[in-house]
Design an enzyme around this catalytic site. Structure first.
Site, PDB file in Angstrom:
ATOM      1  N   HIS A 180      25.732 -47.359 -16.757  1.00 14.52           N
ATOM      2  CA  HIS A 180      26.942 -47.662 -16.079  1.00 14.52           C
ATOM      3  C   HIS A 180      28.089 -46.597 -16.514  1.00 14.52           C
ATOM      4  O   HIS A 180      28.234 -46.937 -17.728  1.00 14.52           O
ATOM      5  CB  HIS A 180      27.287 -49.246 -15.706  1.00 14.52           C
ATOM      6  CG  HIS A 180      26.376 -49.829 -15.224  1.00 14.52           C
ATOM      7  ND1 HIS A 180      25.869 -49.663 -13.860  1.00 14.52           N
ATOM      8  CD2 HIS A 180      25.541 -50.799 -15.728  1.00 14.52           C
ATOM      9  CE1 HIS A 180      24.919 -50.579 -13.384  1.00 14.52           C
ATOM     10  NE2 HIS A 180      24.781 -51.148 -14.657  1.00 14.52           N
ATOM     11  N   TYR A 198      35.500 -43.228 -12.233  1.00 18.92           N
ATOM     12  CA  TYR A 198      34.070 -42.276 -12.572  1.00 18.92           C
ATOM     13  C   TYR A 198      34.468 -40.714 -13.037  1.00 18.92           C
ATOM     14  O   TYR A 198      33.402 -40.111 -13.122  1.00 18.92           O
ATOM     15  CB  TYR A 198      33.324 -42.185 -11.225  1.00 18.92           C
ATOM     16  CG  TYR A 198      32.869 -43.892 -10.962  1.00 18.92           C
ATOM     17  CD1 TYR A 198      32.384 -44.618 -11.534  1.00 18.92           C
ATOM     18  CD2 TYR A 198      33.405 -44.233  -9.629  1.00 18.92           C
ATOM     19  CE1 TYR A 198      31.956 -46.114 -11.414  1.00 18.92           C
ATOM     20  CE2 TYR A 198      32.967 -45.412  -9.247  1.00 18.92           C
ATOM     21  CZ  TYR A 198      32.268 -46.305 -10.126  1.00 18.92           C
ATOM     22  OH  TYR A 198      32.136 -47.779  -9.596  1.00 18.92           O
TER      23      TYR A 198
HETATM   24  C1  DQA Z   1      28.508 -48.123 -11.682  1.00 21.44           C
HETATM   25  C2  DQA Z   1      29.160 -49.580 -11.418  1.00 21.44           C
HETATM   26  C3  DQA Z   1      28.663 -50.302 -10.265  1.00 21.44           C
HETATM   27  O1  DQA Z   1      29.429 -51.669 -10.215  1.00 21.44           O
HETATM   28  C4  DQA Z   1      29.163 -49.554  -9.228  1.00 21.44           C
HETATM   29  O2  DQA Z   1      28.660 -50.007  -8.029  1.00 21.44           O
HETATM   30  C5  DQA Z   1      28.937 -47.892  -9.086  1.00 21.44           C
HETATM   31  C6  DQA Z   1      28.674 -47.445 -10.428  1.00 21.44           C
HETATM   32  C7  DQA Z   1      29.063 -47.353 -12.781  1.00 21.44           C
HETATM   33  O3  DQA Z   1      28.387 -46.257 -12.931  1.00 21.44           O
HETATM   34  O4  DQA Z   1      29.905 -47.542 -13.152  1.00 21.44           O
HETATM   35  O5  DQA Z   1      28.475 -47.411  -8.047  1.00 21.44           O
HETATM   36  O6  DQA Z   1      27.022 -48.384 -11.725  1.00 21.44           O
END
Ligand code: DQA
Length: 139
Positions: A98, A22
């Site tokens: 996401h 992230y």
């Molecule tokens: C997410 C992807 C999800 O699977 C995960 O649980 C997250 C972040 C993303 O931004 O890639 O917390 O939403």
């Protein structure tokens, strides 16, 4: 136009959790950059983050006055029927976001209960996913 960006569970710890996935920018930094971007295009944006499913549902339910909602529900994406129903219950278009490419990750992330009730989905572009989702409302 006025938009609402909603981040769900664990996203408040962006910048410190799983940086390899992230990134190292905090949610506050990402939001500050997004705000500049939206304002530069003559629009407005509000932000909301919660780890609590019911609070997210309530916020979505109150989003009728916005022109669009950008929603990264985090892990709730994959199983929260409550969030799905909240999105389905408002006329405001919602774009699912996401940061990571969930389809290149664990199988349980390949399912989203939100996508069928969202206008569209943007994923895999890191923090840029939010920008691309917002742009979709005025491009
Ligand atoms: C997410 C992807 C999800 O699977 C995960 O649980 C997250 C972040 C993303 O931004 O890639 O917390 O939403």
């Amino acid at each position: 136009m006025k938009f609402l960006v909603i981040n769900g569970v664990n996203l408040g710890r962006t910048g410190t959790r799983e940086r390899g996935i992230y990134g190292s920018e905090t949610l506050e930094e990402i939001n500050a950059e997004l705000e500049k971007f939206v304002r530069a295009h003559g629009h407005e944006v509000d932000f909301f983050q919660s780890d609590v499913e019911g609070e997210l549902c309530r916020k979505i339910g109150e989003a009728g006055g916005y022109d669009g909602v950008v929603l990264n529900a985090g892990a709730y994406t994959h199983y929260s029927i409550a969030l799905r129903d909240a999105v389905a219950g408002i006329p405001t278009p919602v774009v699912e976001v996401h940061m990571s490419n969930v389809h290149a990750r664990e199988e349980f992330r390949h399912v989203s209960v939100l996508t069928p009730v969202c206008r569209g989905e943007i994923l895999g572009f890191g923090k840029k996913s939010y920008q691309l989702a917002l742009e979709s409302f005025w491009l």
